[in-house]
Design an enzyme around this catalytic site. Sequence first.
Site, PDB file in Angstrom:
ATOM      1  N   LYS A   1       1.107   4.315   6.153  1.00 28.23           N
ATOM      2  CA  LYS A   1      -0.283   4.456   5.665  1.00 28.23           C
ATOM      3  C   LYS A   1      -1.206   4.842   6.818  1.00 28.23           C
ATOM      4  O   LYS A   1      -2.075   5.708   6.671  1.00 28.23           O
ATOM      5  CB  LYS A   1      -0.739   3.129   5.023  1.00 28.23           C
TER       6      LYS A   1
ATOM      7  N   GLN B   1      -1.671  -6.074   3.107  1.00 25.00           N
ATOM      8  CA  GLN B   1      -0.307  -5.784   2.654  1.00 25.00           C
ATOM      9  C   GLN B   1       0.341  -7.038   2.063  1.00 25.00           C
ATOM     10  O   GLN B   1       0.278  -8.114   2.660  1.00 25.00           O
ATOM     11  CB  GLN B   1       0.516  -5.224   3.825  1.00 25.00           C
TER      12      GLN B   1
ATOM     13  N   ASP C   1      -6.692  -0.635  -2.987  1.00 23.02           N
ATOM     14  CA  ASP C   1      -5.425  -0.945  -3.668  1.00 23.02           C
ATOM     15  C   ASP C   1      -5.644  -1.082  -5.172  1.00 23.02           C
ATOM     16  O   ASP C   1      -4.681  -1.036  -5.951  1.00 23.02           O
ATOM     17  CB  ASP C   1      -4.872  -2.287  -3.149  1.00 23.02           C
TER      18      ASP C   1
HETATM   19  N1  GUN Z   1       3.163  -4.401  -1.204  1.00 27.66           N
HETATM   20  C1  GUN Z   1       3.935  -3.561  -1.923  1.00 27.66           C
HETATM   21  N2  GUN Z   1       3.198  -2.537  -2.411  1.00 27.66           N
HETATM   22  C2  GUN Z   1       1.934  -2.751  -1.982  1.00 27.66           C
HETATM   23  C3  GUN Z   1       0.733  -2.027  -2.137  1.00 27.66           C
HETATM   24  O1  GUN Z   1       0.652  -0.989  -2.812  1.00 27.66           O
HETATM   25  N3  GUN Z   1      -0.358  -2.556  -1.526  1.00 27.66           N
HETATM   26  C4  GUN Z   1      -0.302  -3.712  -0.815  1.00 27.66           C
HETATM   27  N4  GUN Z   1      -1.435  -4.158  -0.267  1.00 27.66           N
HETATM   28  N5  GUN Z   1       0.800  -4.402  -0.644  1.00 27.66           N
HETATM   29  C5  GUN Z   1       1.917  -3.914  -1.224  1.00 27.66           C
END
Ligand code: GUN
Length: 293
Positions: free
Chosen positions: A53, A97, A120
């Site tokens: 990311k 995350q 998100d």
């Molecule tokens: N863990 C697995 N997928 C995601 C996501 O799309 N965003 C976040 N913040 N954590 C995750």
Amino acid sequence: MALILNGKEVADTLKQKIAQEVEQMVAAGHRAPHLVAILVGNDGGSQTYVGAKEKACHEVGFGGTVIRYDETITEEQLLAKIAEINADPEIDGLIVQLPLPKHINETKITHAILPQKDVDGFHDVNMGQLAKGNDGIVSATPLGITLILQHYNIETAGKHVVVIGRSNIVGRPISILLSNPGPVGNATVTVCHSRTQNLSHFTLQADIIVAAIGKPGFVTGDMVKEGAVVIDVGTTRIDDATKKAGWRLSGDVDFASVEPKASAITPVPGGVGPMTITALLNNTLKARKAQLK
Ligand code: GUN
């Protein structure tokens, strides 16, 4: 032979468009969008995702910052950092995350992020806007799926979509999104899950299958109607001594038996995964543009 829906290629095309918008924004005297990701602990998968990311942010000209904490951080400390970022006018998007260590309440953390910065799309406000069909921030994986369907002109209106999985991150929001009115929507959606009886009865009727259950190779060719479109959201790491890393990613779909029956299919890796990151960039750009209005 199915058309392979190349998420990597589509994601690269969309990233170029985002980069152009950022250039124009900066040329007009505005600050570029800035995404902050908080990573707690040292889970290998989470580190890979957050690193990807951050790299994607820099590729399109965004600010991208990762804040790393040891897994001993307290909930209060994390909440204090979130409050600080919420109040920072130079930061447009914040993601924490998941998963988080057990002593930290994920719901509490998700709800502490300002809905406008929740790129998100996990906050109840954003989930609520989605459920009502209002404009809000749609979570990245479901948004990424609609972007890939749109790119390949795959019709969803009037089609029967079977979503396997009801998680808050993928199954639930994609089922709402595809049934809502909109360019990629207006579908008839069936949500199947671990308590569904006779799953094949439903999947065999599907024009489009979205598999989001986290069980490698779960969907097999005998469960799929001839000509169906198959979207594989699974990304489970499984041991593989032939790979340098010692593991490989496996989707929820048994590609070898499903691909010959499908009209189109997303591979793993290189399908939904890259689209998720691009959708996150999309959301961050949207959050930044909302400030400029
Ligand atoms: N863990 C697995 N997928 C995601 C996501 O799309 N965003 C976040 N913040 N954590 C995750």
